[in-house]
Write an enzyme that holds these catalytic residues in place. Sequence first.
Site, PDB file in Angstrom:
ATOM      1  N   SER A 327       0.798  -1.229   0.000  1.00  0.00           N
ATOM      2  CA  SER A 327       0.000   0.000   0.000  1.00  0.00           C
ATOM      3  C   SER A 327       0.827   1.274   0.000  1.00  0.00           C
ATOM      4  CB  SER A 327      -0.940  -0.001   1.209  1.00  0.00           C
ATOM      5  OG  SER A 327      -1.904  -1.018   1.082  1.00  0.00           O
ATOM      6  N   HIS A 370     -15.078  -0.541   3.122  1.00  0.00           N
ATOM      7  CA  HIS A 370     -14.986   0.802   3.711  1.00  0.00           C
ATOM      8  C   HIS A 370     -16.137   1.711   3.301  1.00  0.00           C
ATOM      9  CE1 HIS A 370     -10.689  -0.531   3.894  1.00  0.00           C
ATOM     10  NE2 HIS A 370     -10.704   0.150   5.029  1.00  0.00           N
ATOM     11  N   CYS A 383      -7.668   1.783   1.776  1.00  0.00           N
ATOM     12  CA  CYS A 383      -8.681   0.982   1.082  1.00  0.00           C
ATOM     13  C   CYS A 383      -8.120   0.443  -0.232  1.00  0.00           C
ATOM     14  CB  CYS A 383      -9.914   1.836   0.827  1.00  0.00           C
ATOM     15  SG  CYS A 383     -11.166   1.005  -0.168  1.00  0.00           S
TER      16      CYS A 383
END
Length: 647
Positions: A327, A370, A383
Amino acid sequence: MRRPPKESAESARIIGRRALVVGALQLGLAGSLLMRMRSMQLEQAEQFRLLADENRINVHLLPPARGLIFDRNGVLLAGNEQYYRVTMTREDAGDVETVLRRLSKLVPMTEEEIQDAMKEVSERSRFVPVTIVDRLSWEDISRVTVNAPALPGITAEVGLSRFYPQGADMAHVVGYVGPVSDYDLSRTEDRDPLLQIPKFQIGKTGAENKMEQTLRGSAGTLHVEVNALGRVMRELDRQEGEPGADIQLTIDSKLQTYVEARLEGESAGAVVIDLEKGDLRAVVSAPSFDPNLFVRGISVKDWTDLNENPYRPLAAKAVQGIYPPGSTFKMMTALAAIEEGVLDPEETIYCRGYTEVSGTRFHCWKTAGHGNVNLHDSLKHSCDCYYYEVGQRIGIDKISEMAQRFGIGVRHDLPLSAVAEGLAPTKEWKRRVRGEDWRIGDTVNASIGQGDVLASPLQLAVMAARLATGRNITPRLVHTVDGVEQGADADQPIGVNENSLRRIRAAMDAVSNNNRGTAYGSRISEVSMRLAGKTGTSQVRRITAEERARGVTSNADLPWERRDHALFVSFAPVENPRFACAIVVEHGGGGSSTAAPIARDIMLQALYDGPPPLEAYPSNVRNRIEEQQKRIENRIAPGAYPTSDRA
């Protein structure tokens, strides 16, 4: 026919002048010979008497002092120490084995060492001195000197050898030296005669290797007169060589030592960059090793232990290791889409816990999803589904183009071993390397830093530095060479809209400082030092549908080598960034739980230039931090690193 009297007189005069010239030349030559004979018989009689006794003049190369290496504050990282050694010249030795047997009665030598020495002497030119034994004591070298008449071809010498006062803390940056080998010679076109000296030390790894020409210097020469027994009668001439240049690195050895200690027990890489000029303040790979072991000749046991350690202490993970960035890569996907105009930062994308593409489900880390998230929330909550959608809009080529602009998939030019290029994949790359077409699923994976995307901690630190400044920060390791500053040019703008960068920075700020951010537990409480960051967790195994159905196995329940990598990239302070940091903990589990706390501690150490006050930490961790600081402080105590002059 008779010549006229006038012609006869003229001819006599010419002959007379020529006779005078020839006579003068003969007289001068005879005088020169007499003067030379007088000089040889009277002034140089002693020299020729020695030559008549079978004396000879030997010429030896004098290895230069290797340049020293210092940190940014003048702390010695690589120095030279004197030691005693014994060399043999085959053309003077006669019966090599007999001489070596005699020598072995004076200094410690095993049968194997005697055989090795005989082999090495036989393989070298007759006139090249070969090191037989080194690192001898004064008592040993004294015995050899006293018995010199019985040891023809043997010479006792004082040499210089490398030593590393910082030990393991600087091993992957400074590297180490070792004796030049046939393999080294086969890989270089360098014809420096110093390389022909057996056991001459050259750089093997790290800065020692990459800056070998700068550090080595040039050889001097020594002319000595020896008699038939090999005893040195006198030194005729000495021309000292040029010592190698001294190098000052940008590394802060105190911070480097702290990071090494903070990573104890982990297999990890960490990099800290000063944002003013791109100076690398710390480049740490854990665990490490003692480079002095290699200089002195590493034992089989030590070599085996290093090679069989699953944490790979010999690997320079900070620059050589490449990992899926997870991420921490999402900022690249977002910036590419914003710059191309296919994403409005305020637009929301719905996350229901997975995205289906071509019949395949790509899951978000949060099973329940989310809900609706915009750019800011997508980074704050990390997310995945948001980026699955964005990645499909922009495509892999644009994502990779942006990643390369920020330093991923680019080999940074540093004097370190095996600096990795990483990979920012493209459609053309997959066709060329794998002979396959790029698929939409590949883009979905790459959009969150998985799949084919690979980056080193160094590259991730450069990415964070460029995000923080908007400048094309170039990492720099060498500060000065013999006092002359190197490569300190101002960096150019990165070429990305500043408004887009502000949005990314604000979201990274929220990651660490919003109570719903993924790194909130690793925040800095001191407002003026506030940290902005991004967590990352990259999978090293495939999670099957069956496993998801019964519940994904936690990292704690998996063998170490199957756990996820933990990552964190950051910069601080948020308002006026001074440092950027990236850390990868191999198989560390979650980025928020493992990597972020370490990065926070490292950043505070850099910002305060030493142990920070406990008030800089959240109140709930201060007791633990206090104990941690006590464990580490002895390794970085002031005065622990004395400087040293050239030996």
